[in-house]
Design an enzyme around this catalytic site. Structure first.
Site, mmCIF file in Angstrom:
data_model
loop_
_atom_site.group_PDB
_atom_site.id
_atom_site.type_symbol
_atom_site.label_atom_id
_atom_site.label_comp_id
_atom_site.label_asym_id
_atom_site.label_seq_id
_atom_site.Cartn_x
_atom_site.Cartn_y
_atom_site.Cartn_z
ATOM 1 N N CYS A 100 0.854 -1.184 0.000
ATOM 2 C CA CYS A 100 0.000 0.000 0.000
ATOM 3 C C CYS A 100 0.889 1.233 0.000
ATOM 4 O O CYS A 100 1.875 1.281 0.751
ATOM 5 C CB CYS A 100 -0.897 -0.006 1.237
ATOM 6 S SG CYS A 100 -1.998 1.425 1.350
ATOM 7 N N HIS A 142 -9.068 -3.937 -1.585
ATOM 8 C CA HIS A 142 -8.043 -3.126 -0.922
ATOM 9 C C HIS A 142 -8.391 -1.636 -1.011
ATOM 10 O O HIS A 142 -8.362 -0.924 0.000
ATOM 11 C CB HIS A 142 -6.674 -3.407 -1.564
ATOM 12 C CG HIS A 142 -5.566 -2.578 -1.017
ATOM 13 N ND1 HIS A 142 -4.519 -3.098 -0.290
ATOM 14 C CD2 HIS A 142 -5.344 -1.228 -1.075
ATOM 15 C CE1 HIS A 142 -3.714 -2.112 0.079
ATOM 16 N NE2 HIS A 142 -4.181 -0.959 -0.388
ATOM 17 N N GLU A 143 -8.732 -1.184 -2.230
ATOM 18 C CA GLU A 143 -8.996 0.257 -2.394
ATOM 19 C C GLU A 143 -10.263 0.680 -1.653
ATOM 20 O O GLU A 143 -10.287 1.747 -1.017
ATOM 21 C CB GLU A 143 -9.090 0.609 -3.884
ATOM 22 C CG GLU A 143 -7.802 0.411 -4.669
ATOM 23 C CD GLU A 143 -6.589 1.012 -4.008
ATOM 24 O OE1 GLU A 143 -6.702 2.093 -3.363
ATOM 25 O OE2 GLU A 143 -5.509 0.399 -4.097
ATOM 26 N N HIS A 146 -10.029 1.443 1.995
ATOM 27 C CA HIS A 146 -9.571 2.789 2.374
ATOM 28 C C HIS A 146 -10.759 3.715 2.668
ATOM 29 O O HIS A 146 -10.639 4.646 3.468
ATOM 30 C CB HIS A 146 -8.730 3.409 1.257
ATOM 31 C CG HIS A 146 -7.314 2.918 1.211
ATOM 32 N ND1 HIS A 146 -6.392 3.192 2.195
ATOM 33 C CD2 HIS A 146 -6.650 2.175 0.295
ATOM 34 C CE1 HIS A 146 -5.221 2.644 1.884
ATOM 35 N NE2 HIS A 146 -5.357 2.011 0.727
HETATM 36 NI NI NI Z 1 -3.682 1.087 -0.151
#
Ligand code: NI
Length: 173
Positions: A100, A142-143, A146
Site C-alpha cells: 500500500c 483493498h482500495e 480505504h
Molecule cells: Ni492502499
C-alpha cells in the site's frame, strides 16, 4: 492536475469513513485527475481519495498494462469507482501479498474474497456493475477498504507474513 502527497499510516485522516459523492461536477473531475497523477507517479496499482486527504468515496485502480510494482499480476482495466458497493460471491477466500502506498516499504499476506460483484458510478455518474475475481477482486477490496478507514494490515491474520519488501523478497531477482 497535480501529484499530491500520499498520507502514511498513522495519519488519523486514513481512519475516517469517507462521505458519498453527490456532485459529479468539475471538482470531482479534478480530484480524479489528481488521483491518477499521484498513482502514476508512485507506480501504484490503485489509490483512494482518503490517501490524499480527501474525505470522499472515490477510488481509482488499474492501468491496462503491467504494473512495475506487481509485474506478474494480471492486467486490471483502468477504472474510476465512486460510491462503491461490494458484494462477495461465494465463501472462497484467497491469501496473497499486498502492499500500500500509505504503508511504504512493507508487504503482507492478506485474505480476500476470491469473487465479488462491485457496483457504483464512474466519474460522470454512469453506473458500473462488474463481477470479478482474483487480483482484480483483491485490488477492489483493498482500495474500497480505504473508504472504510481500513488499511490492509488490519485484515491480516498471520503477522509472520508481514515485513519489509527488501527482506521478504531478497532472494528474488
Ligand atoms: Ni492502499
Amino acid at each position: 492536475m497535480a501529484v499530491r502527497p500520499i498520507l502514511k499510516m498513522g495519519d488519523p485522516r486514513l481512519w475516517r469513513v469517507a462521505q458519498p459523492v453527490t456532485d459529479f461536477g468539475p471538482a470531482l473531475a479534478s480530484l480524479v485527475q489528481d488521483l491518477h497523477d499521484t498513482m502514476a507517479a508512485a507506480s501504484g496499482a490503485g489509490l483512494a481519495a482518503p490517501q490524499i486527504g480527501v474525505d470522499l468515496q472515490v477510488v481509482v485502480f488499474g492501468s491496462g498494462q503491467p504494473n512495475p510494482r506487481y509485474p506478474d499480476a494480471p492486467v486490471v482495466p483502468p477504472t474510476v469507482l465512486v460510491n462503491p458497493v461490494l458484494t462477495p460471491l461465494g465463501d472462497a477466500q484467497q491469501i496473497d501479498w499486498e502492499g500500500c502506498l500509505s504503508v511504504p516499504g512493507l508487504r503482507g499476506q492478506v485474505p480476500r474474497w476470491q469473487r465479488l460483484r462491485y457496483q457504483g458510478q464512474d466519474a460522470q455518474g454512469q453506473p458500473i456493475d462488474r463481477t470479478v475475481e482474483g487480483f482484480h477482486a483483491r485490488v477492489v477490496q483493498h482500495e474500497c477498504d480505504h473508504l472504510l478507514g481500513t488499511l490492509y494490515p488490519m485484515r491480516m491474520s498471520d503477522f509472520t507474513q508481514f515485513g519489509f519488501t527488501e527482506v521478504l523478497f531478497q532472494n528474488l531477482a
